[in-house]
Design a protein around this motif. Structure first.
Motif, PDB file in Angstrom:
ATOM      1  N   MET A   1       0.602  -1.419  -0.160  1.00 10.16           N
ATOM      2  CA  MET A   1       0.236  -0.739   0.002  1.00 10.16           C
ATOM      3  C   MET A   1       1.307   1.019   0.019  1.00 10.16           C
ATOM      4  N   GLU A   2       0.692   2.438  -0.921  1.00  7.62           N
ATOM      5  CA  GLU A   2       1.057   3.310  -1.157  1.00  7.62           C
ATOM      6  C   GLU A   2       0.940   4.574  -0.167  1.00  7.62           C
ATOM      7  N   GLU A   3      -0.474   4.416  -0.623  1.00 13.91           N
ATOM      8  CA  GLU A   3      -1.003   5.728   0.693  1.00 13.91           C
ATOM      9  C   GLU A   3      -1.768   5.519   1.107  1.00 13.91           C
ATOM     10  N   TYR A   4      -2.976   5.622   1.668  1.00  9.41           N
ATOM     11  CA  TYR A   4      -4.652   5.248   2.394  1.00  9.41           C
ATOM     12  C   TYR A   4      -4.760   6.748   3.371  1.00  9.41           C
ATOM     13  N   ASN A   5      -5.059   7.478   3.141  1.00 10.03           N
ATOM     14  CA  ASN A   5      -5.531   8.427   4.057  1.00 10.03           C
ATOM     15  C   ASN A   5      -7.015   8.867   4.657  1.00 10.03           C
ATOM     16  N   ILE A   6      -6.973   9.240   6.243  1.00 13.09           N
ATOM     17  CA  ILE A   6      -8.369   9.138   6.837  1.00 13.09           C
ATOM     18  C   ILE A   6      -8.185  10.189   7.762  1.00 13.09           C
ATOM     19  N   VAL A   7      -9.015  11.135   7.595  1.00 14.38           N
ATOM     20  CA  VAL A   7      -9.269  12.528   8.095  1.00 14.38           C
ATOM     21  C   VAL A   7     -10.653  11.906   8.937  1.00 14.38           C
ATOM     22  N   LEU A   8     -10.329  12.348  10.410  1.00 12.27           N
ATOM     23  CA  LEU A   8     -11.110  12.139  11.459  1.00 12.27           C
ATOM     24  C   LEU A   8     -11.743  13.440  11.976  1.00 12.27           C
ATOM     25  N   CYS A   9     -13.199  13.803  11.868  1.00 11.50           N
ATOM     26  CA  CYS A   9     -13.329  14.845  12.358  1.00 11.50           C
ATOM     27  C   CYS A   9     -14.764  14.824  13.083  1.00 11.50           C
ATOM     28  N   GLY A  10     -14.779  16.019  13.878  1.00 11.34           N
ATOM     29  CA  GLY A  10     -15.576  15.991  15.194  1.00 11.34           C
ATOM     30  C   GLY A  10     -16.357  17.460  15.879  1.00 11.34           C
ATOM     31  N   VAL A  11     -16.414  17.057  17.307  1.00 13.75           N
ATOM     32  CA  VAL A  11     -16.346  18.322  18.018  1.00 13.75           C
ATOM     33  C   VAL A  11     -15.983  17.772  19.509  1.00 13.75           C
ATOM     34  N   GLY A  12     -15.028  18.378  20.223  1.00 18.50           N
ATOM     35  CA  GLY A  12     -14.151  18.423  21.539  1.00 18.50           C
ATOM     36  C   GLY A  12     -15.561  16.764  22.133  1.00 18.50           C
ATOM     37  N   GLY A  13     -14.311  15.853  23.150  1.00 14.72           N
ATOM     38  CA  GLY A  13     -15.598  15.171  23.801  1.00 14.72           C
ATOM     39  C   GLY A  13     -15.662  14.174  22.958  1.00 14.72           C
ATOM     40  N   GLN A  14     -16.042  13.922  21.886  1.00 14.93           N
ATOM     41  CA  GLN A  14     -16.117  12.642  20.772  1.00 14.93           C
ATOM     42  C   GLN A  14     -15.657  11.972  21.041  1.00 14.93           C
ATOM     43  N   GLY A  15     -14.261  12.241  21.313  1.00 16.38           N
ATOM     44  CA  GLY A  15     -12.734  10.947  20.476  1.00 16.38           C
ATOM     45  C   GLY A  15     -12.144  10.537  19.660  1.00 16.38           C
ATOM     46  N   THR A  16     -12.233  12.262  18.681  1.00 17.12           N
ATOM     47  CA  THR A  16     -11.798  11.847  17.817  1.00 17.12           C
ATOM     48  C   THR A  16     -10.398  11.545  17.958  1.00 17.12           C
ATOM     49  N   ILE A  17     -10.078  12.065  19.026  1.00 18.74           N
ATOM     50  CA  ILE A  17      -8.442  10.843  18.830  1.00 18.74           C
ATOM     51  C   ILE A  17      -8.237  10.688  19.647  1.00 18.74           C
ATOM     52  N   LEU A  18      -9.017   9.496  20.600  1.00 14.75           N
ATOM     53  CA  LEU A  18      -8.594   7.904  20.145  1.00 14.75           C
ATOM     54  C   LEU A  18      -9.069   7.260  19.274  1.00 14.75           C
ATOM     55  N   ALA A  19      -9.359   7.349  18.950  1.00 11.34           N
ATOM     56  CA  ALA A  19     -10.115   6.550  17.247  1.00 11.34           C
ATOM     57  C   ALA A  19      -8.991   6.908  16.589  1.00 11.34           C
ATOM     58  N   SER A  20      -8.362   8.197  16.204  1.00 12.48           N
ATOM     59  CA  SER A  20      -7.376   7.663  15.416  1.00 12.48           C
ATOM     60  C   SER A  20      -5.776   7.261  16.136  1.00 12.48           C
ATOM     61  N   LYS A  21      -6.001   7.436  16.902  1.00  8.19           N
ATOM     62  CA  LYS A  21      -4.706   6.713  18.303  1.00  8.19           C
ATOM     63  C   LYS A  21      -4.440   4.449  17.721  1.00  8.19           C
ATOM     64  N   ILE A  22      -6.548   4.584  17.368  1.00  6.06           N
ATOM     65  CA  ILE A  22      -6.603   3.229  17.268  1.00  6.06           C
ATOM     66  C   ILE A  22      -6.321   2.871  16.016  1.00  6.06           C
ATOM     67  N   LEU A  23      -6.346   3.171  14.980  1.00  5.64           N
ATOM     68  CA  LEU A  23      -5.969   2.981  13.565  1.00  5.64           C
ATOM     69  C   LEU A  23      -4.584   3.182  13.750  1.00  5.64           C
ATOM     70  N   SER A 143     -23.224   3.605  26.553  1.00  2.00           N
ATOM     71  CA  SER A 143     -22.458   4.908  26.775  1.00  2.00           C
ATOM     72  C   SER A 143     -22.106   5.852  25.268  1.00  2.00           C
ATOM     73  N   VAL A 144     -22.695   6.560  25.573  1.00  2.00           N
ATOM     74  CA  VAL A 144     -22.664   7.883  24.397  1.00  2.00           C
ATOM     75  C   VAL A 144     -21.393   8.216  23.818  1.00  2.00           C
ATOM     76  N   ILE A 145     -20.453   8.852  25.078  1.00  2.00           N
ATOM     77  CA  ILE A 145     -19.306   8.240  23.991  1.00  2.00           C
ATOM     78  C   ILE A 145     -18.304   7.050  23.666  1.00  2.00           C
ATOM     79  N   SER A 146     -18.445   6.175  23.575  1.00  2.00           N
ATOM     80  CA  SER A 146     -18.337   4.894  23.104  1.00  2.00           C
ATOM     81  C   SER A 146     -18.717   5.375  21.055  1.00  2.00           C
ATOM     82  N   LEU A 147     -19.150   6.242  20.839  1.00  2.00           N
ATOM     83  CA  LEU A 147     -19.406   7.076  19.884  1.00  2.00           C
ATOM     84  C   LEU A 147     -18.646   6.828  18.410  1.00  2.00           C
ATOM     85  N   ASN A 148     -17.270   7.051  19.035  1.00  2.00           N
ATOM     86  CA  ASN A 148     -16.389   6.979  18.529  1.00  2.00           C
ATOM     87  C   ASN A 148     -15.976   5.858  17.912  1.00  2.00           C
ATOM     88  N   MET A 149     -15.808   4.108  19.101  1.00  2.00           N
ATOM     89  CA  MET A 149     -15.901   3.218  18.268  1.00  2.00           C
ATOM     90  C   MET A 149     -17.102   2.528  17.369  1.00  2.00           C
TER      91      MET A 149
END
Length: 199
Positions: A1-23, A143-149
């Motif tokens: 795989m040469e290049e695969y780009n994922i953009v995660l966007c949301g608002v604070g508290g939705q877990g985008t940063i944890l989701a990016s770490k998992i990926l 738990s609503v905070i698991s929406l990132n999963m």
């Protein structure tokens, strides 16, 4: 795989940063080159947040160039429009349909577009949209905070998605606090099943 780009966007508290770490951690465990970039901004106050996960042998910078994202994980509908410039033509979008209404809208200073308007604007770039109410699915598993999963689970049904479900679940088990692991795994499965139900 040469290049695969994922953009995660949301608002604070939705877990985008944890989701990016998992990926990203899953990609690294699979022996793939990976770069991660994050813009926190006013994330602690519910402000806009974007993370970039770039996977592949030809990836050098942390931030996705305009029109290079293969996949957008949009945790909040309007945020998908804020960062639509990153999408390449015919990319995939996993869209959480549940809005978070900003204070400016509640105060009557702005209007929030309808979901139909948002989807119409995304369709100017791509028809490949997976729309799910990830917030409600997360609430249903406890738990609503698991929406990132939920969103990560849904993303595994994207035809181009490069990371296997089993490896993502292992990473969730490694990065999530023990008492929240089962809820997060349930949320992941809920996302997978939600997409299967509409295929």
């Amino acid at each position: 795989m040469e290049e695969y780009n994922i953009v995660l966007c949301g608002v604070g508290g939705q877990g985008t940063i944890l989701a990016s770490k998992i990926l990203a951690q899953t990609a690294v465990k699979l022996g793939l080159n990976c770069r991660v970039g994050e813009t926190h901004g006013m994330s602690q106050r519910g402000g806009s947040v974007i993370s970039h996960v770039r996977i592949g042998s030809k990836v050098y910078g942390a931030l996705t160039p305009d029109a290079h994202a293969d996949l957008m994980l949009a945790f909040e509908p309007v945020e998908s429009l804020r960062y639509i410039n990153y999408l390449k033509k015919n990319a995939y979008v996993v869209l959480n349909t549940h809005p978070i209404i900003p204070t400016s809208v509640n105060a009557g200073l702005a209007t929030y577009p309808s979901l139909e308007e948002i989807i119409s604007k995304i369709k100017a770039v791509t028809e490949n949209i997976i729309s799910i109410d990830a917030t409600s699915l997360a609430q249903n598993v406890g738990s609503v905070i698991s929406l990132n999963m939920v969103i990560i689970g849904a993303s595994t049904k994207v035809p181009t998605f490069p990371l296997p479900e089993a490896e993502l679940i292992k990473t969730i088990e490694e990065l999530v606090k023990p008492k929240f692991i089962q809820i997060n795994k349930n949320a992941f499965v809920a996302g997978v099943q939600a997409v299967k139900a509409v295929e």
